[in-house]
Design a protein around this motif. Structure first.
Motif, PDB file in Angstrom:
ATOM      1  N   TYR A 149      14.120   5.789 -13.431  1.00 59.23           N
ATOM      2  CA  TYR A 149      13.072   6.704 -12.974  1.00 59.23           C
ATOM      3  C   TYR A 149      11.777   5.938 -12.694  1.00 59.23           C
ATOM      4  CZ  TYR A 149       9.460  10.325 -13.356  1.00 59.23           C
ATOM      5  OH  TYR A 149       8.377  11.133 -13.131  1.00 59.23           O
ATOM      6  N   GLN A 150      11.415   5.011 -13.593  1.00 56.73           N
ATOM      7  CA  GLN A 150      10.212   4.206 -13.375  1.00 56.73           C
ATOM      8  C   GLN A 150      10.363   3.332 -12.135  1.00 56.73           C
ATOM      9  OE1 GLN A 150       7.288   4.270 -14.943  1.00 56.73           O
ATOM     10  NE2 GLN A 150       7.982   5.927 -16.273  1.00 56.73           N
ATOM     11  N   LEU A 151      11.562   2.794 -11.922  1.00 58.26           N
ATOM     12  CA  LEU A 151      11.813   1.953 -10.750  1.00 58.26           C
ATOM     13  C   LEU A 151      11.566   2.714  -9.458  1.00 58.26           C
ATOM     14  CD1 LEU A 151      13.068  -0.548  -9.276  1.00 58.26           C
ATOM     15  CD2 LEU A 151      15.288   0.565  -9.607  1.00 58.26           C
ATOM     16  N   VAL A 152      12.224   3.855  -9.277  1.00 55.22           N
ATOM     17  CA  VAL A 152      12.098   4.579  -8.010  1.00 55.22           C
ATOM     18  C   VAL A 152      10.699   5.158  -7.860  1.00 55.22           C
ATOM     19  CG1 VAL A 152      12.954   6.790  -8.935  1.00 55.22           C
ATOM     20  CG2 VAL A 152      13.236   6.255  -6.513  1.00 55.22           C
ATOM     21  N   SER A 153      10.071   5.554  -8.958  1.00 49.06           N
ATOM     22  CA  SER A 153       8.723   6.108  -8.874  1.00 49.06           C
ATOM     23  C   SER A 153       7.717   5.050  -8.433  1.00 49.06           C
ATOM     24  CB  SER A 153       8.311   6.683 -10.241  1.00 49.06           C
ATOM     25  OG  SER A 153       6.976   7.145 -10.214  1.00 49.06           O
ATOM     26  N   GLN A 154       7.743   3.892  -9.085  1.00 53.77           N
ATOM     27  CA  GLN A 154       6.754   2.860  -8.776  1.00 53.77           C
ATOM     28  C   GLN A 154       6.998   2.232  -7.402  1.00 53.77           C
ATOM     29  OE1 GLN A 154       6.144   0.020 -11.993  1.00 53.77           O
ATOM     30  NE2 GLN A 154       6.624   1.562 -13.527  1.00 53.77           N
ATOM     31  N   VAL A 155       8.253   1.971  -7.066  1.00 54.83           N
ATOM     32  CA  VAL A 155       8.543   1.317  -5.787  1.00 54.83           C
ATOM     33  C   VAL A 155       8.254   2.257  -4.612  1.00 54.83           C
ATOM     34  CG1 VAL A 155      10.371   0.301  -4.371  1.00 54.83           C
ATOM     35  CG2 VAL A 155      10.210  -0.269  -6.790  1.00 54.83           C
ATOM     36  N   SER A 156       8.621   3.536  -4.739  1.00 55.56           N
ATOM     37  CA  SER A 156       8.358   4.469  -3.637  1.00 55.56           C
ATOM     38  C   SER A 156       6.864   4.679  -3.428  1.00 55.56           C
ATOM     39  CB  SER A 156       9.054   5.807  -3.908  1.00 55.56           C
ATOM     40  OG  SER A 156       8.575   6.409  -5.098  1.00 55.56           O
ATOM     41  N   GLN A 157       6.096   4.770  -4.518  1.00 57.79           N
ATOM     42  CA  GLN A 157       4.643   4.924  -4.368  1.00 57.79           C
ATOM     43  C   GLN A 157       4.011   3.686  -3.748  1.00 57.79           C
ATOM     44  OE1 GLN A 157       2.832   6.100  -8.087  1.00 57.79           O
ATOM     45  NE2 GLN A 157       4.324   7.718  -8.436  1.00 57.79           N
ATOM     46  N   ALA A 158       4.481   2.507  -4.154  1.00 58.99           N
ATOM     47  CA  ALA A 158       3.924   1.276  -3.579  1.00 58.99           C
ATOM     48  C   ALA A 158       4.231   1.171  -2.098  1.00 58.99           C
ATOM     49  CB  ALA A 158       4.486   0.066  -4.336  1.00 58.99           C
ATOM     50  N   MET A 159       5.476   1.469  -1.709  1.00 63.44           N
ATOM     51  CA  MET A 159       5.835   1.367  -0.295  1.00 63.44           C
ATOM     52  C   MET A 159       5.140   2.446   0.532  1.00 63.44           C
ATOM     53  SD  MET A 159       7.454  -1.337   0.037  1.00 63.44           S
ATOM     54  CE  MET A 159       7.512  -1.036   1.793  1.00 63.44           C
ATOM     55  N   ALA A 160       4.911   3.610  -0.048  1.00 61.27           N
ATOM     56  CA  ALA A 160       4.160   4.637   0.674  1.00 61.27           C
ATOM     57  C   ALA A 160       2.749   4.150   0.973  1.00 61.27           C
ATOM     58  CB  ALA A 160       4.125   5.932  -0.145  1.00 61.27           C
ATOM     59  N   ALA A 161       2.123   3.481  -0.011  1.00 55.45           N
ATOM     60  CA  ALA A 161       0.777   2.944   0.216  1.00 55.45           C
ATOM     61  C   ALA A 161       0.803   1.859   1.285  1.00 55.45           C
ATOM     62  CB  ALA A 161       0.218   2.381  -1.093  1.00 55.45           C
ATOM     63  N   ALA A 162       1.835   1.019   1.302  1.00 56.11           N
ATOM     64  CA  ALA A 162       1.927  -0.041   2.308  1.00 56.11           C
ATOM     65  C   ALA A 162       2.106   0.538   3.712  1.00 56.11           C
ATOM     66  CB  ALA A 162       3.083  -0.977   1.971  1.00 56.11           C
ATOM     67  N   HIS A 163       2.952   1.547   3.845  1.00 57.39           N
ATOM     68  CA  HIS A 163       3.183   2.126   5.173  1.00 57.39           C
ATOM     69  C   HIS A 163       1.947   2.854   5.686  1.00 57.39           C
ATOM     70  CE1 HIS A 163       7.369   1.307   6.245  1.00 57.39           C
ATOM     71  NE2 HIS A 163       7.634   1.326   4.946  1.00 57.39           N
ATOM     72  N   ARG A 164       1.149   3.386   4.775  1.00 57.99           N
ATOM     73  CA  ARG A 164      -0.096   4.010   5.228  1.00 57.99           C
ATOM     74  C   ARG A 164      -1.036   2.981   5.855  1.00 57.99           C
ATOM     75  NH1 ARG A 164       0.684   7.455   0.643  1.00 57.99           N
ATOM     76  NH2 ARG A 164      -0.473   6.043  -0.723  1.00 57.99           N
ATOM     77  N   GLU A 165      -0.882   1.714   5.486  1.00 60.23           N
ATOM     78  CA  GLU A 165      -1.680   0.644   6.083  1.00 60.23           C
ATOM     79  C   GLU A 165      -0.937  -0.046   7.218  1.00 60.23           C
ATOM     80  OE1 GLU A 165      -4.774   0.090   5.284  1.00 60.23           O
ATOM     81  OE2 GLU A 165      -4.702   1.675   3.760  1.00 60.23           O
ATOM     82  N   GLY A 166       0.208   0.505   7.640  1.00 57.12           N
ATOM     83  CA  GLY A 166       0.950  -0.051   8.761  1.00 57.12           C
ATOM     84  C   GLY A 166       1.825  -1.231   8.417  1.00 57.12           C
ATOM     85  N   LEU A 167       2.154  -1.429   7.135  1.00 53.56           N
ATOM     86  CA  LEU A 167       2.975  -2.557   6.707  1.00 53.56           C
ATOM     87  C   LEU A 167       4.338  -2.070   6.249  1.00 53.56           C
ATOM     88  CD1 LEU A 167       0.344  -4.580   4.654  1.00 53.56           C
ATOM     89  CD2 LEU A 167       1.287  -5.185   6.880  1.00 53.56           C
ATOM     90  N   ALA A 168       5.395  -2.751   6.665  1.00 55.90           N
ATOM     91  CA  ALA A 168       6.760  -2.446   6.233  1.00 55.90           C
ATOM     92  C   ALA A 168       7.358  -3.673   5.567  1.00 55.90           C
ATOM     93  CB  ALA A 168       7.621  -2.030   7.428  1.00 55.90           C
ATOM     94  N   HIS A 169       8.404  -3.470   4.780  1.00 57.68           N
ATOM     95  CA  HIS A 169       9.063  -4.577   4.099  1.00 57.68           C
ATOM     96  C   HIS A 169      10.304  -5.035   4.872  1.00 57.68           C
ATOM     97  CE1 HIS A 169      10.865  -7.104   1.057  1.00 57.68           C
ATOM     98  NE2 HIS A 169       9.803  -6.955   0.283  1.00 57.68           N
ATOM     99  N   LEU A 170      11.251  -4.127   5.088  1.00 56.95           N
ATOM    100  CA  LEU A 170      12.477  -4.337   5.862  1.00 56.95           C
ATOM    101  C   LEU A 170      13.492  -5.250   5.178  1.00 56.95           C
ATOM    102  CD1 LEU A 170      11.049  -4.691   9.492  1.00 56.95           C
ATOM    103  CD2 LEU A 170      11.573  -2.612   8.188  1.00 56.95           C
TER     104      LEU A 170
END
Length: 565
Positions: A169-190
């Motif tokens: 639960y901590q994994l999916v919560s923290q990673v999804s929130q971090a990637m959401a913040a990155a995509h809001r700045e136009g950055l993707a991981h891929l």
């Protein structure tokens, strides 16, 4: 090998039976590149496009000991592939380990790597491994990033088995929130693979290679948000089942049986948390359909983070304690040392009281005590009578006397009044994430000794020599008089200091030198009383030495803090 396995640069491992660290430990630099090239071909990269192989590009011929910008000394080559190499290095200026990606300035992807690194550096989100420098110099392009020797790859965690529901639960919560913040700045991981996710010693998950790893490999996607969301779903699926959610084996995990399609995690392994299982299916490419519910699929990290927030929070498992063995009295303690004990004598006889004083010396002692008692009674009666006579002779004064303070005011010295704690925050200015178990802070002043805030676990009482201490900042709402602070600890003797910010401080200090030490002590129930009352709004309870809670673990636990004026 510990550093290599926990902080190796994830730019080449895309699947394989072993993580990159294991292969690096078995092969030379050229062997690593060859093994990674084989791994690259064995697993599909869904939602992405790749250019053809560029084996003709020559990797820069550098060696251990080479310095970049007269500052970064290369130590060990971790990856050499597709015309670039990745190294563990040392920043001699700041005396810390760093990671470095190197490629020729004429490499076809050099410009895109520099642009991705500089964009990722501007994000500045502590949930990502930070890019420290991106430079083109002397026909070389290099990117310098953080190196986390105390972090562990998700790949290594999964070799021991699936994660507990709370950890997943901590994994999916923290990673999804971090990637959401990155995509809001136009950055993707891929390239969000298990080896791109690290868990620190404090339980925080950090993501490395944002934008840079994909640029190094020339990976692009038409729907980058969907690609990263599906990758998070695959990470959650692997964390719950220890299986990769595709038919191909990858990252040291077995794939699903061929021909059965994508099946829910709770059908792969018994005991999987139902809500997390459904969440993984909504994130993966399966139209969001599960056996029991018809929820819409999550196509962006923002939608996935919102779905996690709507779930009931998964609590950590209760700690289990082994009951100590029942205490057994030895024959020596039972008074039968050196002889057999019969069953009839198992119950000890009550002790026989000593005989009264019958000797001549005993009688003399009794008479002496009696004489002293009579003399004491007579002296007391005389003092009482003398006081009564004096009271009769003196005039009656009905006005009560009051204690006089040093200032001459006839005011009673009132005891200190309780001071309310408006808010509190964890304080770890020397940690990498500047955070120390923030979720439990309210337990330290909730007037309940059964709850507590605890620090991270360390290998020694002095915080593993990583930092001078950690603590809790107490906000009193406004500058007030602090005359005494009571702190109760659990687990053993804890050393603590009381520090206070100046009364005119307008905002909460962020560094330790913003507070002045006014008292110190140690124990389990510690009273911190300054030499003279201080005026402050922000008060710091600063732990400097921790008790031992296991064979190799030291941890502080604060159960209650109260302040009086």
């Amino acid at each position: 090998m510990a550093e290599r396995s926990t902080a190796a640069v994830d730019v080449a491992d895309n699947s394989g039976d072993e993580p990159l660290a294991a292969k690096a430990g078995k092969a030379t630099t050229d062997g690593v590149a060859k093994a990674q090239d084989t791994a690259e071909k064995s697993a599909p990269e869904k939602g992405s496009e790749r250019p053809g192989p560029e084996s003709a590009i020559a990797t820069p011929e550098l060696h251990s000991g080479h310095k970049l910008a007269r500052r970064y000394r290369l130590e060990e080559c971790v990856t050499r592939l597709d015309g670039f190499s990745s190294w563990r290095a040392v920043d001699e200026k700041l005396r810390r380990a760093v990671g470095v990606h190197l490629l020729p300035a004429d490499h076809p992807r050099a410009r895109s790597v520099l642009a991705a690194a500089r964009s990722a550096a501007l994000l500045g989100d502590p949930r990502f491994v930070q890019v420290l420098d991106a430079v083109e110099e002397n026909d070389l392009v290099y990117v310098v990033h953080e190196w986390l020797p105390d972090a562990v790859e998700l790949t290594a965690l999964l070799t021991a088995g699936p994660l507990e529901a709370h950890d997943a639960y901590q994994l999916v919560s923290q990673v999804s929130q971090a990637m959401a913040a990155a995509h809001r700045e136009g950055l993707a991981h891929l390239r969000l693979t298990p080896s791109a996710v690290l868990r620190t010693s404090s339980g925080q998950y950090r993501i490395r290679g944002l934008a840079v790893n994909a640029a190094l490999r020339g990976i692009r996607a038409e729907r980058p948000q969907r690609t990263d969301t599906e990758a998070i779903g695959a990470l959650l699926y692997a964390a719950l089942t220890q299986r990769w959610p595709y038919e191909t084996d990858a990252y040291g995990l077995s794939g699903l049986p061929k021909g059965v399609g994508l099946i829910a995690p709770d059908q792969v392994r018994a005991g999987v948390h139902r809500g997390l299982s459904e969440l993984a299916m909504r994130a993966l490419v399966n139209d969001g359909a599960t056996a029991s519910r018809q929820e819409p699929p999550c196509t962006t990290p923002d939608e996935l983070a919102a779905a996690v927030a709507e779930m009931p929070r998964v609590r950590p498992p209760e700690p289990s304690f082994t009951a100590p063995p029942e205490y057994q009295r030895t024959t020596y303690q039972q008074g039968t040392y050196g002889r057999a004990q019969s069953a009839a004598s198992a119950v000890a006889a009550p002790p026989v009281p000593p005989p009264p004083l019958q000797s001549r010396a005993g009688k003399a002692l009794k008479w002496t005590v009696a004489a002293l008692l009579i003399a004491a009674l007579g002296l007391g009666s005389w003092q009482v009578a003398d006081r009564l006579i004096n009271q009769v002779g003196e005039p009656d004064d009905t006005s009560p006397t009051q204690p006089v303070t040093q200032d001459g005011d006839n005011k009673a010295l009132n005891p200190g009044k309780p001071v309310a704690i408006v808010n509190a925050q964890d304080f770890d200015p020397f940690g990498q994430d500047r955070s120390e178990k923030p979720a439990g802070i309210k337990n330290s002043y909730d007037h309940d000794r059964g709850t507590f805030w605890n620090t991270d676990g360390y290998y020694s009482s002095d915080f593993g020599r990583l930092k001078p201490g950690v603590g809790i900042i107490l906000d009193l709402g406004r500058a007030q008089q602090v005359g005494r602070v009571d702190v109760s600890f659990l687990g053993g003797t804890t050393a603590v200091e009381l520090r206070a910010a100046p009364a005119d401080t307008s905002s909460q200090p962020t560094e330790l030198n913003g507070f002045k030490k006014v008292a110190e002590g140690s124990g389990e129930d510690v009273v911190l009383k300054p030499g003279k009352p201080v005026q402050a709004r922000y008060v710091l309870v600063w732990l400097t030495d921790l008790p031992k809670v296991g064979e190799k673990n030291f941890r502080g636990k604060v159960s209650e803090i109260s302040i009086t004026s």
